[in-house]
Design a protein around this motif. Structure first.
Motif, PDB file in Angstrom:
ATOM      1  N   TRP A  35     -16.448  11.541 -26.350  1.00 29.35           N
ATOM      2  CA  TRP A  35     -15.539  10.705 -25.692  1.00 29.35           C
ATOM      3  C   TRP A  35     -14.756   9.460 -26.428  1.00 29.35           C
ATOM      4  O   TRP A  35     -13.590   9.154 -26.382  1.00 29.35           O
ATOM      5  N   LEU A  36     -15.012   9.447 -27.611  1.00 29.49           N
ATOM      6  CA  LEU A  36     -14.710   8.240 -28.496  1.00 29.49           C
ATOM      7  C   LEU A  36     -14.457   8.447 -29.761  1.00 29.49           C
ATOM      8  O   LEU A  36     -13.120   7.627 -29.894  1.00 29.49           O
ATOM      9  N   HIS A  37     -13.764  10.025 -29.958  1.00 29.45           N
ATOM     10  CA  HIS A  37     -13.113  10.456 -30.884  1.00 29.45           C
ATOM     11  C   HIS A  37     -11.943  11.149 -30.769  1.00 29.45           C
ATOM     12  O   HIS A  37     -12.224  11.821 -29.920  1.00 29.45           O
ATOM     13  N   ALA A  38     -10.852  10.505 -31.107  1.00 35.90           N
ATOM     14  CA  ALA A  38      -9.677  11.122 -30.626  1.00 35.90           C
ATOM     15  C   ALA A  38      -9.419  13.254 -30.817  1.00 35.90           C
ATOM     16  O   ALA A  38      -8.724  14.179 -30.120  1.00 35.90           O
ATOM     17  N   GLU A  39      -9.124  13.330 -32.388  1.00 33.95           N
ATOM     18  CA  GLU A  39      -9.446  14.330 -32.773  1.00 33.95           C
ATOM     19  C   GLU A  39     -10.760  14.747 -33.998  1.00 33.95           C
ATOM     20  O   GLU A  39     -11.076  13.846 -34.412  1.00 33.95           O
ATOM     21  N   ARG A  40     -10.805  16.537 -34.045  1.00 32.21           N
ATOM     22  CA  ARG A  40     -11.680  17.045 -34.871  1.00 32.21           C
ATOM     23  C   ARG A  40     -11.300  17.785 -35.867  1.00 32.21           C
ATOM     24  O   ARG A  40     -10.159  18.614 -34.744  1.00 32.21           O
ATOM     25  N   LEU A  41     -11.215  17.682 -37.013  1.00 30.06           N
ATOM     26  CA  LEU A  41     -10.529  18.576 -37.894  1.00 30.06           C
ATOM     27  C   LEU A  41     -12.142  19.569 -38.347  1.00 30.06           C
ATOM     28  O   LEU A  41     -12.920  19.123 -38.060  1.00 30.06           O
ATOM     29  N   HIS A  42     -11.235  20.238 -38.602  1.00 28.54           N
ATOM     30  CA  HIS A  42     -11.016  22.213 -38.841  1.00 28.54           C
ATOM     31  C   HIS A  42     -10.957  22.964 -40.001  1.00 28.54           C
ATOM     32  O   HIS A  42      -9.589  22.442 -40.327  1.00 28.54           O
TER      33      HIS A  42
ATOM     34  N   SER B 146      -2.666  15.114 -47.296  1.00 27.36           N
ATOM     35  CA  SER B 146      -2.594  16.503 -48.393  1.00 27.36           C
ATOM     36  C   SER B 146      -2.647  17.477 -48.187  1.00 27.36           C
ATOM     37  O   SER B 146      -2.425  18.878 -48.550  1.00 27.36           O
ATOM     38  N   LEU B 147      -3.962  17.850 -47.486  1.00 26.93           N
ATOM     39  CA  LEU B 147      -4.603  18.829 -47.040  1.00 26.93           C
ATOM     40  C   LEU B 147      -3.944  19.559 -45.610  1.00 26.93           C
ATOM     41  O   LEU B 147      -4.100  21.091 -45.952  1.00 26.93           O
ATOM     42  N   GLU B 148      -3.939  18.831 -45.452  1.00 27.26           N
ATOM     43  CA  GLU B 148      -3.150  19.543 -43.708  1.00 27.26           C
ATOM     44  C   GLU B 148      -1.159  19.736 -44.412  1.00 27.26           C
ATOM     45  O   GLU B 148      -0.600  20.763 -44.143  1.00 27.26           O
ATOM     46  N   SER B 149      -0.620  19.086 -45.031  1.00 26.20           N
ATOM     47  CA  SER B 149       0.740  19.316 -45.612  1.00 26.20           C
ATOM     48  C   SER B 149       0.478  21.165 -46.520  1.00 26.20           C
ATOM     49  O   SER B 149       1.088  21.923 -46.571  1.00 26.20           O
ATOM     50  N   ARG B 150      -1.010  21.121 -46.947  1.00 28.02           N
ATOM     51  CA  ARG B 150      -1.426  22.361 -47.662  1.00 28.02           C
ATOM     52  C   ARG B 150      -1.566  23.664 -46.764  1.00 28.02           C
ATOM     53  O   ARG B 150      -1.786  24.521 -46.343  1.00 28.02           O
ATOM     54  N   GLY B 151      -1.611  23.538 -45.418  1.00 22.75           N
ATOM     55  CA  GLY B 151      -2.366  24.362 -44.290  1.00 22.75           C
ATOM     56  C   GLY B 151      -3.389  24.495 -44.763  1.00 22.75           C
ATOM     57  O   GLY B 151      -4.149  25.577 -43.582  1.00 22.75           O
TER      58      GLY B 151
ATOM     59  N   ILE C 113      -6.107  22.758 -43.367  1.00 20.24           N
ATOM     60  CA  ILE C 113      -6.580  21.804 -42.415  1.00 20.24           C
ATOM     61  C   ILE C 113      -5.672  21.417 -41.259  1.00 20.24           C
ATOM     62  O   ILE C 113      -4.683  21.848 -41.402  1.00 20.24           O
ATOM     63  N   ARG C 114      -6.916  22.159 -39.665  1.00 22.21           N
ATOM     64  CA  ARG C 114      -6.455  20.850 -38.691  1.00 22.21           C
ATOM     65  C   ARG C 114      -6.268  20.310 -37.488  1.00 22.21           C
ATOM     66  O   ARG C 114      -7.490  20.149 -38.387  1.00 22.21           O
TER      67      ARG C 114
ATOM     68  N   LEU D 287     -12.762  18.941 -48.090  1.00 19.05           N
ATOM     69  CA  LEU D 287     -12.639  20.265 -47.100  1.00 19.05           C
ATOM     70  C   LEU D 287     -14.631  20.679 -46.796  1.00 19.05           C
ATOM     71  O   LEU D 287     -15.150  21.817 -45.584  1.00 19.05           O
ATOM     72  N   GLU D 288     -15.261  20.936 -47.872  1.00 15.37           N
ATOM     73  CA  GLU D 288     -16.946  20.483 -47.683  1.00 15.37           C
ATOM     74  C   GLU D 288     -17.427  19.665 -46.041  1.00 15.37           C
ATOM     75  O   GLU D 288     -17.852  20.020 -44.802  1.00 15.37           O
TER      76      GLU D 288
END
Length: 270
Positions: free
Chosen positions: A225-232, A210-215, A217-218, A177-178
């Protein structure tokens, strides 16, 4: 202590996410063709201006928070919000200069039939301005995380019952998370692989899931260009991390990293 006071560290974490999005876009702009970079940079100028307003709004909200004493740490958080606002304004100023340089050749005057083209010097100077805009605001997310930790600790010290109980986080989950809050984590969607910046500890895809399943992070489409997704962090993730940072045993950041400084003296406003 009321709910708005509890949201102050969360507010800083959300501001940090906006700094991360801004920085991703600048990196992409600087690798684009001049014609595309001109339009993209011009369209992006309101973003650092909004970051400046967000930092100043956060500063005023902290100052007005009831029961939050002006300790040394609180004063440092206030100073950092002022610094971030100033750096964001100067970053916008650099983008304006880059647009001026690029548009001179990309968009000819009405009397010209075609653009004359950028010289190598103009291209390099425009790119330099965009890089400076990124460097000035590149520590924004990390600064907001550190400031949120200091502020949460102050709230915990003076109002120990202020934070609502939340599900426990493992050390790996808290570290993830940090790292997400600091803008250090992206995903390679094709390989389902976690990508972290140099100096960040290893984060597994299992922890992310596990963090996504708990809502907490998304995933968002990433401007790089070279990365598909950013986590927030989600709103719930900000709440969870703010509460963990406020716990004495979590050892929130005790110092703020040094602020980036302009390479050359520039006016903060036009």
């Amino acid at each position: 202590m009321t709910l708005p006071d509890l949201s102050l560290p969360e507010r800083l974490l959300l501001l940090g996410a906006d700094f991360t999005r801004h920085h991703d876009i600048l990196l992409r702009i600087n690798s684009a063709h001049p014609a595309h970079a001109t339009v993209a940079a011009a369209e992006h100028i309101p973003a650092p201006q909004a970051l400046a307003r967000g930092a100043l709004d956060a500063r005023e909200a902290i100052r007005a928070a009831p029961g939050l004493y002006p300790s040394r740490d609180v004063e440092r958080v206030l100073a950092r919000m002022t610094q971030l606002a100033t750096l964001a304004v100067i970053a916008a100023d650099h983008l304006l200069d880059a647009v001026d340089l690029l548009s001179t050749a990309v968009f000819p005057s009405p009397g010209q039939k075609a653009a004359t083209g950028l010289t190598g010097t103009q291209t390099a100077e425009a790119a330099h301005h965009i890089r400076l805009a990124g460097q000035l605001t590149g520590l924004g997310a990390e600064d907001c995380l550190a400031a949120a930790g200091l502020l949460a600790r102050e709230l915990r010290q003076w109002h120990p019952g202020a934070f609502r109980p939340l599900p426990a986080l493992s050390s790996a989950q808290q570290a993830a998370l940090e790292a997400v809050a600091a803008g250090r984590v992206t995903l390679d969607r094709q390989e389902d692989k976690v990508l972290v910046e140099l100096g960040t500890g290893r984060i597994t895809i299992t922890t992310i899931r596990s963090l996504e399943s708990r809502g907490l992070i998304r995933r968002e489409p990433c401007a790089l260009w070279l990365h598909a997704e950013r986590l927030h962090l989600t709103a719930e993730g900000c709440q969870a991390l703010a509460a963990v940072l406020g716990r004495p045993r979590s050892a929130p950041p005790a110092t703020l990293p040094p602020a980036a400084r302009p390479t050359t003296a520039r006016a903060a406003t036009r």
